[in-house]
Design a protein around this motif. Structure first.
Motif, PDB file in Angstrom:
ATOM      1  N   ARG A 186      42.949  12.558   8.709  1.00 16.95           N
ATOM      2  CA  ARG A 186      42.902  13.058  10.085  1.00 16.95           C
ATOM      3  C   ARG A 186      43.631  14.390  10.190  1.00 16.95           C
ATOM      4  N   GLY A 187      44.753  14.520   9.452  1.00 18.08           N
ATOM      5  CA  GLY A 187      45.448  15.805   9.420  1.00 18.08           C
ATOM      6  C   GLY A 187      44.600  16.884   8.785  1.00 18.08           C
ATOM      7  N   PHE A 188      43.921  16.533   7.701  1.00 22.38           N
ATOM      8  CA  PHE A 188      43.023  17.487   7.029  1.00 22.38           C
ATOM      9  C   PHE A 188      41.919  17.918   7.975  1.00 22.38           C
ATOM     10  N   ASP A 189      41.356  16.963   8.704  1.00 24.38           N
ATOM     11  CA  ASP A 189      40.275  17.268   9.637  1.00 24.38           C
ATOM     12  C   ASP A 189      40.755  18.220  10.729  1.00 24.38           C
ATOM     13  N   PHE A 190      41.979  17.995  11.222  1.00 26.31           N
ATOM     14  CA  PHE A 190      42.533  18.873  12.256  1.00 26.31           C
ATOM     15  C   PHE A 190      42.731  20.286  11.715  1.00 26.31           C
ATOM     16  N   PHE A 191      43.324  20.395  10.529  1.00 22.10           N
ATOM     17  CA  PHE A 191      43.574  21.719   9.963  1.00 22.10           C
ATOM     18  C   PHE A 191      42.275  22.417   9.562  1.00 22.10           C
ATOM     19  N   TRP A 192      41.275  21.641   9.119  1.00 21.17           N
ATOM     20  CA  TRP A 192      39.974  22.233   8.823  1.00 21.17           C
ATOM     21  C   TRP A 192      39.370  22.816  10.098  1.00 21.17           C
ATOM     22  N   MET A 193      39.505  22.073  11.206  1.00 15.57           N
ATOM     23  CA  MET A 193      38.992  22.550  12.495  1.00 15.57           C
ATOM     24  C   MET A 193      39.643  23.875  12.875  1.00 15.57           C
ATOM     25  N   THR A 194      40.977  23.963  12.749  1.00 12.61           N
ATOM     26  CA  THR A 194      41.664  25.193  13.130  1.00 12.61           C
ATOM     27  C   THR A 194      41.397  26.315  12.128  1.00 12.61           C
ATOM     28  N   HIS A 195      41.081  25.944  10.887  1.00 12.14           N
ATOM     29  CA  HIS A 195      40.848  26.960   9.863  1.00 12.14           C
ATOM     30  C   HIS A 195      39.513  27.657  10.076  1.00 12.14           C
ATOM     31  N   ILE A 196      38.458  26.887  10.362  1.00 11.21           N
ATOM     32  CA  ILE A 196      37.136  27.485  10.563  1.00 11.21           C
ATOM     33  C   ILE A 196      36.859  27.787  12.029  1.00 11.21           C
ATOM     34  N   MET A 197      37.764  27.352  12.914  1.00 11.07           N
ATOM     35  CA  MET A 197      37.683  27.639  14.345  1.00 11.07           C
ATOM     36  C   MET A 197      36.406  27.079  14.986  1.00 11.07           C
ATOM     37  N   ASP A 198      35.975  25.918  14.490  1.00  8.29           N
ATOM     38  CA  ASP A 198      34.886  25.183  15.129  1.00  8.29           C
ATOM     39  C   ASP A 198      35.524  23.951  15.757  1.00  8.29           C
ATOM     40  N   TYR A 199      35.766  24.006  17.049  1.00  4.46           N
ATOM     41  CA  TYR A 199      36.550  22.981  17.726  1.00  4.46           C
ATOM     42  C   TYR A 199      35.704  21.824  18.261  1.00  4.46           C
ATOM     43  N   ASP A 204      30.670  24.277  11.448  1.00  2.00           N
ATOM     44  CA  ASP A 204      30.139  25.644  11.448  1.00  2.00           C
ATOM     45  C   ASP A 204      31.177  26.608  10.875  1.00  2.00           C
ATOM     46  N   ILE A 205      30.936  27.045   9.639  1.00  2.00           N
ATOM     47  CA  ILE A 205      31.881  27.976   9.002  1.00  2.00           C
ATOM     48  C   ILE A 205      31.529  29.426   9.309  1.00  2.00           C
ATOM     49  N   GLU A 206      30.550  29.626  10.187  1.00  2.00           N
ATOM     50  CA  GLU A 206      30.183  30.980  10.609  1.00  2.00           C
ATOM     51  C   GLU A 206      30.203  31.069  12.136  1.00  2.00           C
ATOM     52  N   SER A 207      31.168  30.402  12.751  1.00  2.13           N
ATOM     53  CA  SER A 207      31.250  30.407  14.214  1.00  2.13           C
ATOM     54  C   SER A 207      31.601  31.801  14.732  1.00  2.13           C
ATOM     55  N   TRP A 208      31.227  32.057  15.987  1.00  2.00           N
ATOM     56  CA  TRP A 208      31.545  33.359  16.605  1.00  2.00           C
ATOM     57  C   TRP A 208      33.050  33.561  16.696  1.00  2.00           C
ATOM     58  N   TRP A 209      33.788  32.458  16.954  1.00  2.00           N
ATOM     59  CA  TRP A 209      35.248  32.564  17.004  1.00  2.00           C
ATOM     60  C   TRP A 209      35.784  33.093  15.678  1.00  2.00           C
ATOM     61  N   LEU A 210      35.327  32.502  14.587  1.00  2.00           N
ATOM     62  CA  LEU A 210      35.827  32.892  13.271  1.00  2.00           C
ATOM     63  C   LEU A 210      35.444  34.332  12.951  1.00  2.00           C
ATOM     64  N   GLN A 211      34.196  34.696  13.206  1.00  2.00           N
ATOM     65  CA  GLN A 211      33.761  36.059  12.915  1.00  2.00           C
ATOM     66  C   GLN A 211      34.521  37.074  13.764  1.00  2.00           C
ATOM     67  N   GLY A 212      34.726  36.737  15.044  1.00  2.00           N
ATOM     68  CA  GLY A 212      35.458  37.641  15.927  1.00  2.00           C
ATOM     69  C   GLY A 212      36.891  37.860  15.472  1.00  2.00           C
ATOM     70  N   PHE A 213      37.556  36.774  15.070  1.00  3.64           N
ATOM     71  CA  PHE A 213      38.941  36.904  14.642  1.00  3.64           C
ATOM     72  C   PHE A 213      39.043  37.594  13.282  1.00  3.64           C
ATOM     73  N   MET A 214      38.052  37.442  12.435  1.00  2.18           N
ATOM     74  CA  MET A 214      38.074  38.170  11.170  1.00  2.18           C
ATOM     75  C   MET A 214      37.950  39.675  11.418  1.00  2.18           C
ATOM     76  N   ILE A 215      37.084  40.045  12.350  1.00  2.00           N
ATOM     77  CA  ILE A 215      36.967  41.468  12.704  1.00  2.00           C
ATOM     78  C   ILE A 215      38.268  41.956  13.317  1.00  2.00           C
ATOM     79  N   GLY A 216      38.857  41.118  14.193  1.00  6.64           N
ATOM     80  CA  GLY A 216      40.112  41.501  14.833  1.00  6.64           C
ATOM     81  C   GLY A 216      41.232  41.704  13.833  1.00  6.64           C
ATOM     82  N   THR A 217      41.341  40.825  12.831  1.00  6.31           N
ATOM     83  CA  THR A 217      42.391  40.984  11.819  1.00  6.31           C
ATOM     84  C   THR A 217      42.140  42.220  10.958  1.00  6.31           C
TER      85      THR A 217
END
Length: 243
Positions: A186-199, A204-217
């Protein structure tokens, strides 16, 4: 525009970008460390369960597969299952077809309906962490927990009172263990969720959240490089032209 003023503007941009995207970078670091630290076999819960199949005695009264197909002609697959289910049932056939899956007594070929007691008995035999202490047994038909794929409903959930808060999920038709979960999964699942930003689905490892934050960084990195260049240039070119 004076260099100090330009530097000040870049510093403001860098500061705000650090606040917005820096927190997520910390989350990526923590979640990534968690997922790397624990072995995947441990996360999958392989240590929680054991194989409960047994050897079929030579004298066992078991009908041939051809008899199963003859009685249930719509079966697409037939499997002999040698799990010990209860005092009266030691071997069963699992027949799968268009109309679902049937559990059959291997001797009489009569359909078998598993009871809650049968499910708990099977779960306790699957359980491999010592003496099983069942905390609760739930038959899930809707609103499953986030750790379970809704497509598996209906399903039995057997929860144990142990260090990892183990939960075993068993098929109501066959008693097969379909899913195993524990605290570290369950901890792994939570951290995976925050890592790929698919809540939502956590897939989805290509979510808009993830892509946006990668551009931002990436922009944050650029502002940092510009500030570094300005700082070095400012120190080299001090008042009076001294270097």
């Amino acid at each position: 525009m004076p260099q100090q003023q330009r530097t000040s503007r870049w510093r403001v941009w860098h500061r705000w970008l650090s606040v917005i995207f820096g927190i997520q970078m910390v989350i990526w670091s923590i979640s990534g460390a968690y997922m790397v630290f624990f072995d995947l076999d441990f996360i999958h819960g392989d240590h929680l369960v054991q194989d409960i199949t047994t050897v079929v005695p030579a004298e066992a009264d078991i009908q041939p597969v051809s008899s199963v197909i003859e009685r249930y002609p719509h079966s697409q697959s037939v499997t002999l299952d040698t799990r010990w289910i209860n005092q009266q049932l030691h071997s069963v056939y699992i027949a799968t077809g268009h109309h679902g899956t049937k559990l059959l007594d291997a001797s009489s070929l009569a359909p078998v309906q598993l009871t809650e007691e049968d499910i708990v008995g099977l779960a306790n035999r699957y359980y491999a962490k010592g003496e099983p202490k069942v905390r609760s047994v739930v038959y899930l038909t809707e609103n499953p927990p986030t750790e379970l794929n809704p497509k598996l409903l209906p399903i039995w959930q057997v929860n144990y009172d142990d260090f990892g808060n183990t939960s075993l999920y068993l098929s109501p038709e066959t008693g097969e263990m379909l899913v195993k979960r524990h605290t570290f999964w369950r901890g792994f699942d939570f951290f995976w969720m925050t890592h790929i930003m698919d809540y939502e689905d956590r897939t989805d490892i290509e979510s808009w959240w993830l892509q946006g934050f990668m551009i931002g960084t990436f922009i944050l990195m650029i502002t940092g490089v510009v500030l570094l260049v300005y700082t070095i240039s400012f120190r080299r070119k001090r008042p009076g032209g001294a270097e």
